[in-house]
Each structure stands twice: as structure tokens, then as C-alpha cells.
Design a protein around this motif. Sequence first.
Motif, short mmCIF file in Angstrom:
data_model
loop_
_atom_site.label_atom_id
_atom_site.label_comp_id
_atom_site.label_asym_id
_atom_site.label_seq_id
_atom_site.Cartn_x
_atom_site.Cartn_y
_atom_site.Cartn_z
N LEU A 1 10.03 -2.34 -6.35
CA LEU A 1 8.80 -2.08 -7.10
C LEU A 1 8.40 -3.25 -7.99
O LEU A 1 7.23 -3.39 -8.33
CB LEU A 1 8.95 -0.82 -7.96
CG LEU A 1 9.28 0.47 -7.20
CD1 LEU A 1 9.31 1.64 -8.16
CD2 LEU A 1 8.27 0.72 -6.08
N GLY A 2 9.35 -4.05 -8.39
CA GLY A 2 8.97 -5.18 -9.23
C GLY A 2 10.15 -6.02 -9.67
O GLY A 2 11.31 -5.59 -9.61
N GLY B 1 -0.27 -2.42 8.04
CA GLY B 1 -0.09 -1.66 9.28
C GLY B 1 1.33 -1.12 9.43
O GLY B 1 1.57 -0.27 10.28
N TYR B 2 2.24 -1.62 8.63
CA TYR B 2 3.65 -1.16 8.70
C TYR B 2 4.15 -0.74 7.32
O TYR B 2 5.34 -0.78 7.05
CB TYR B 2 4.54 -2.28 9.26
CG TYR B 2 4.21 -2.58 10.70
CD1 TYR B 2 4.89 -1.95 11.74
CD2 TYR B 2 3.17 -3.45 11.02
CE1 TYR B 2 4.57 -2.21 13.06
CE2 TYR B 2 2.84 -3.70 12.34
CZ TYR B 2 3.54 -3.08 13.36
OH TYR B 2 3.22 -3.33 14.66
N ILE B 3 3.22 -0.38 6.47
CA ILE B 3 3.62 -0.04 5.09
C ILE B 3 4.11 1.40 5.05
O ILE B 3 3.46 2.31 5.55
CB ILE B 3 2.42 -0.23 4.13
CG1 ILE B 3 1.98 -1.69 4.13
CG2 ILE B 3 2.78 0.25 2.72
CD1 ILE B 3 0.67 -1.95 3.42
N ASP B 4 5.26 1.58 4.48
CA ASP B 4 5.79 2.92 4.23
C ASP B 4 5.60 3.13 2.73
O ASP B 4 6.38 2.60 1.93
CB ASP B 4 7.27 2.93 4.63
CG ASP B 4 7.95 4.25 4.31
OD1 ASP B 4 7.24 5.23 4.00
OD2 ASP B 4 9.19 4.29 4.38
N PRO B 5 4.55 3.84 2.32
CA PRO B 5 4.27 3.87 0.89
C PRO B 5 5.34 4.64 0.11
O PRO B 5 5.85 5.64 0.58
CB PRO B 5 2.91 4.58 0.79
CG PRO B 5 2.70 5.25 2.09
CD PRO B 5 3.62 4.64 3.11
N PRO B 6 5.68 4.16 -1.08
CA PRO B 6 6.72 4.85 -1.86
C PRO B 6 6.14 6.09 -2.52
O PRO B 6 4.93 6.17 -2.74
CB PRO B 6 7.09 3.82 -2.92
CG PRO B 6 5.86 3.00 -3.10
CD PRO B 6 5.17 2.98 -1.76
N PRO B 7 6.99 7.07 -2.87
CA PRO B 7 6.51 8.17 -3.71
C PRO B 7 5.95 7.56 -5.00
O PRO B 7 6.48 6.56 -5.49
CB PRO B 7 7.77 8.98 -4.00
CG PRO B 7 8.81 8.51 -3.03
CD PRO B 7 8.43 7.13 -2.64
N GLN B 8 4.89 8.15 -5.53
CA GLN B 8 4.24 7.55 -6.69
C GLN B 8 5.00 7.79 -8.01
O GLN B 8 4.75 7.15 -9.01
CB GLN B 8 2.78 8.03 -6.81
CG GLN B 8 1.94 7.62 -5.59
CD GLN B 8 1.77 6.10 -5.44
OE1 GLN B 8 1.16 5.47 -6.29
NE2 GLN B 8 2.32 5.51 -4.38
N ASN B 9 5.90 8.76 -7.97
CA ASN B 9 6.70 9.05 -9.18
C ASN B 9 8.15 9.23 -8.80
O ASN B 9 8.46 9.48 -7.65
CB ASN B 9 6.20 10.33 -9.85
CG ASN B 9 4.78 10.17 -10.36
OD1 ASN B 9 4.53 9.37 -11.25
ND2 ASN B 9 3.84 10.88 -9.75
N LEU C 1 3.07 -0.17 -6.13
CA LEU C 1 3.21 1.11 -5.41
C LEU C 1 2.34 1.11 -4.16
O LEU C 1 2.19 2.13 -3.50
CB LEU C 1 2.84 2.28 -6.33
CG LEU C 1 3.72 2.41 -7.58
CD1 LEU C 1 3.17 3.47 -8.53
CD2 LEU C 1 5.16 2.74 -7.20
N ILE C 2 1.75 -0.05 -3.84
CA ILE C 2 0.84 -0.16 -2.71
C ILE C 2 1.56 -0.66 -1.45
O ILE C 2 1.55 0.00 -0.43
CB ILE C 2 -0.33 -1.14 -3.02
CG1 ILE C 2 -0.97 -0.85 -4.38
CG2 ILE C 2 -1.36 -1.17 -1.89
CD1 ILE C 2 -1.78 0.42 -4.44
N ASN C 3 2.15 -1.84 -1.56
CA ASN C 3 2.77 -2.43 -0.37
C ASN C 3 4.14 -3.07 -0.67
O ASN C 3 4.41 -4.18 -0.25
CB ASN C 3 1.84 -3.46 0.28
CG ASN C 3 1.47 -4.59 -0.68
OD1 ASN C 3 1.81 -4.55 -1.87
ND2 ASN C 3 0.80 -5.60 -0.17
#
Length: 548
Positions: free
Chosen positions: A461-462, A337-345, A479-481
Motif C-alpha cells: 500500500l505504500g 487489466g490485471y489489477i486485483d484491487p485490495p479491500p478498501q479497509n 488502493l487503486i493499483n
Amino acid sequence: MMIIPFHYRRWEAKYEYKFLDCYKKLAITINGETPGPTIIAQQGDTIVVDLKNSLLTENVAIHWHGIRQIGTPWSDGTEGLTQCPSLPGEIHTYKFVVDRAGTFLYHAHYGMQRSAGLYGSIHVSVPNGVTEPFSYDYDKNIILNDWYHQSTYEQATGLSSIPFVWVGEPQSLLIQGRGRYNCSVLSTSSIEAGLCNTTNPDCSPYSMTVVSGKTYRLRISSLTSLSALNFEIEGHNMTVVEADGHYVQPLIIKNLNIYSGETYSVLVKADQDPSRNYWAAVNVIGRQPQTPTGLGIFNYYPNHPLKSPTTTPPTGPLWNDSDYRFAQSLAIKARQGYIDPPPQNSDRVITLLNTQNRIDGYTKWAVNNVSFVFPNTPYLIALKENLTDTFDQSSPPENYDSANYDIYSIAKNPNATYSNGIYRLEFNSTVDIVLQNANTMNANNSETHPWHLHGHDFWVLGYGKGKFDSVNDPKKYNLINPIKKNTVPLHTFGWTALRFQANNPGVWAFHCHIESHFYMGMGVVFEEGVERVGKLPTSIMGCGETKS
Ligand SMILES: O=C1O[C@H]([C@@H](O)CO)C(O)=C1O
């Protein structure tokens, strides 16, 4: 009552004798206190601090840690990057907006001055009408720190001498500015001379009073010079809900690993037998501890706040259990509900190898074999005023020779070079940073480095163990949460991957938050969109080429 979205503070920084761990030492205070006053504000408020430098013979600068300084890069307080230091007798004005709710910090950002005690907290609450995704009865603030009896000058001199003199492990751990040194190890004459005094009120243990059945939000942060810490409240679990100003998927833990520059909110319910007090304990992790457990009291009303529990204080996880530390880092995710998704690339990947090195007989830290040195003219001013001969114009390396570098061994050639060159990022581009750890100049040794980025929050990211695999590891990125942070640990012999958007015009430090490591060169500088920065205030000038 009308809320005034403007907070004006007059602060005076000065040296005072303090007995923070019962041992007499000069500390830098703000308005007489260390930790200094807490700034309490609401999202969107403007903070104005007039900082008077009363340090007599020492310059000063204050960084607002976790505040992005959007539109005010000159208020970041990073000496040599965003401002000239302010001189004794001067008043320097910092003005900025706290644009996001959460727990943040402030501290000196000049030489190793933070280790003298110039630091404090910033609480930013959510706007009116906005509710947080968790509830609690009371909010408490706990800054953790480590404390040395040597002065900042003795430490800095040792680090920049041949032979090298390491600062060593701290004498004490402080909870909200209070610790306890074992004065009895000193000679009777030292004690009689007043050098160590266990009855001084400065070192009365930190005690937090709770009422049975209530839930407390503890805003825990670390500003240690060196130590990674583990925080535990005897007999109580805690639920992590915030990290560096971002909501976290609730995570129940027995104890919290916290690295210098990080902030967390944890919820603790006073749900144990209320007829006694409990220990709040801080232990060193990641380095072999030589510092006693830092102790505070979790006091159940109406027991006496200073009544020590008769139980043994928590000793924390094994200091060298890196699996435990990796696992806790990996378990922290952005809140649903508060996830700001990162650009995928990303547009650019910069890999930064962290090494301990030698330059002309001096011991240094370097990234990609470059040990950072400060320019005489702050970059922000140099770039805006086209004073480009004031620093090295070549870009630092984007990578290291990973095919031929064994991260598990002492480097074949530990020699590095100095540079004050910076990474210039395309405005609005997406940048990945892969931090790669390695062996130090001592056999079978790798150290934890908390990396802090100014001016941005990044997605984590990891984390991984060993050498980063640039083909396969990015496939495992979260890249999800992913959680957003401004400070992240690089674990021993491991890697950490981050992503951020270069969307904040200015010049920003990215560095190891260990005070001696940054002092020894462990940092880099990013520039983006500097042409978009507004007119610089003259108050940041006056050094290097800006004297005229
Ligand atoms: O920079 C450092 O120096 C010491 C040690 O490597 C000296 O031998 C240490 O632990 C650091 O982090």
C-alpha cells in the motif's frame, strides 16, 4: 503431446566441494548442482519432490518460496513452523500445487542453511490458451546470490556468541551460481594447495548468449544471505513486467534494485552493436560495499561467449542513495487489466518496529522488542493436536510506544526479550502490517530489511520515509493499483505498509529474508484458520512433543 499435470522429482541434498567463485568451499547441492534443478511447470500442476537428506550429520527442510500452499500448509517446508526437520538418511516428500503462473524460488529453511547453496528456481507458465500481456523470444533464468567462504556453522556460531562476531560482507556475488574471487590475494601455498583455482569450470563466468534483434525475458531473482543488489546489463535498458508472480505496469529502467527473496521478470531487447559482448553486472547497494562487482557476460552471437568486453563494467547507483531505492519501489504498480484491487479497509493493524537489540549480552534483532525464537514442536502440529504448552500463549505486541521512540537514534534501552508467541488472525479477516524501520545499535545507521510472507501475497500500500503517521499516511495509501508481492523491502529509516487477507488456513512465517537477521530473531508468525487444516501427514512429525 499430452501434458501431464504431475511432476515427480527425486532430489538428493548433499555437501560437495565446489569452486563457485574459484575458492574451494563445501556447498549443499541438489543432484550435484547449486543452484539446484529448475522446476518448470504450468499453472495448476502438482509438484511432488522426494527429498533425500544425504547431508550426513545435518537436518534439512526446503521452502517453496512464493507458492501459497493452499490446502497443503504442511508442505511449506519451514522447519519449526510447519514441519520437523528431516534427518540424515530420510526421504521427505513435498507435494503441492503451483496455482499461479510466475517466477518463484525454493531454498533451505532451516537455521542458516540457505547460505550453503541449497536453492533454485520455479517457473510456472500460464495455462494453455492464456496469453501473457507481453511477448518475448526466449526465457532465461538468473538467480543472484552472495557467497561467503566461512561455513554456515562458523557464521551461526559467531552470531550466537559473546562477543558477537558479525558475518561481515560476502566475499563474492554469484550470477546463476558463478562468481570470481581474486585468488591472487591468497598466499602461494594456499593456491598451490588448491584452495583457489581460477581455471576451475565451476567459476567460469555466467554467459548468456543472445541473438541480435531478439527479446529476452530474464527471470531475475535474489537469494542473497545479506546483500541488497543492483543488476544492470551494460548499454541495455530493461522493462520490468513481472514481480513475485504478478504482472507489473511496464517500467523501463537502466538497472534493477533487487532484495533477497524477490523475483522479477524484465524484458531486454538485444538491440546494441552485435559485434561485441556486454557486461551483466551485480553491485551491492544499501550497505557500504566491500565485495567486488559480480560479473557475467551478455554475449551477442557469434562472438565467443567468454570474451570479456573491454569496457568498464557498470558500477550501479551509489550504495547509499536511498532516494533512488525508494523511487524504484514506488514506481512499480500493478499492470492495467490485471489489477486485483485490495479491500478498501482492514480489520486489524499490526505495527512492527524493527530494531537491533541486546539480550543477556547477545546481539539480536527484534520486532516490537520481541526477538523470535523457535519452539521445539512445530506450531502447525502443536495447534492441530492441542499441544498448547509447547509455546508462549500470549500474543506478541500489536504496536510499539511510537510517541516515545526516536527512530533516528540508538534506542535508550536496547534490551529486548525472547518469545515464541504467535499472532492469531481471524480467518478471512483483512490485516494491515506497518513495518517501521529504526536506527540500529550503531549511530546514524539503519539497514534495509526485505520482509517475506509465507502462504500469501500481500498488497503493497505504500512506502515512506521517517516515522509512520497513523493518521495521515493511510490517507496516501495506493488502493487503486498496488502491486501484490510476497517479499518487500523496508527501506532505511522508513516504513512500508502491506495488506493481506488471512484466508489460507495454516501457520505462516513473516520474516526478514536476510539469513543472519532471521537467525537472530527478526521474524513473527501468523496463524489463521488452523481448525480448517486437513489431516496432517505423519512425515512432518518426529520432533519435540510429537515424538510419541
Ligand atoms: O546484525 C548486524 O550486525 C552488524 C552490525 O550492526 C554489527 O555491528 C550488521 O551490519 C548487522 O546487520
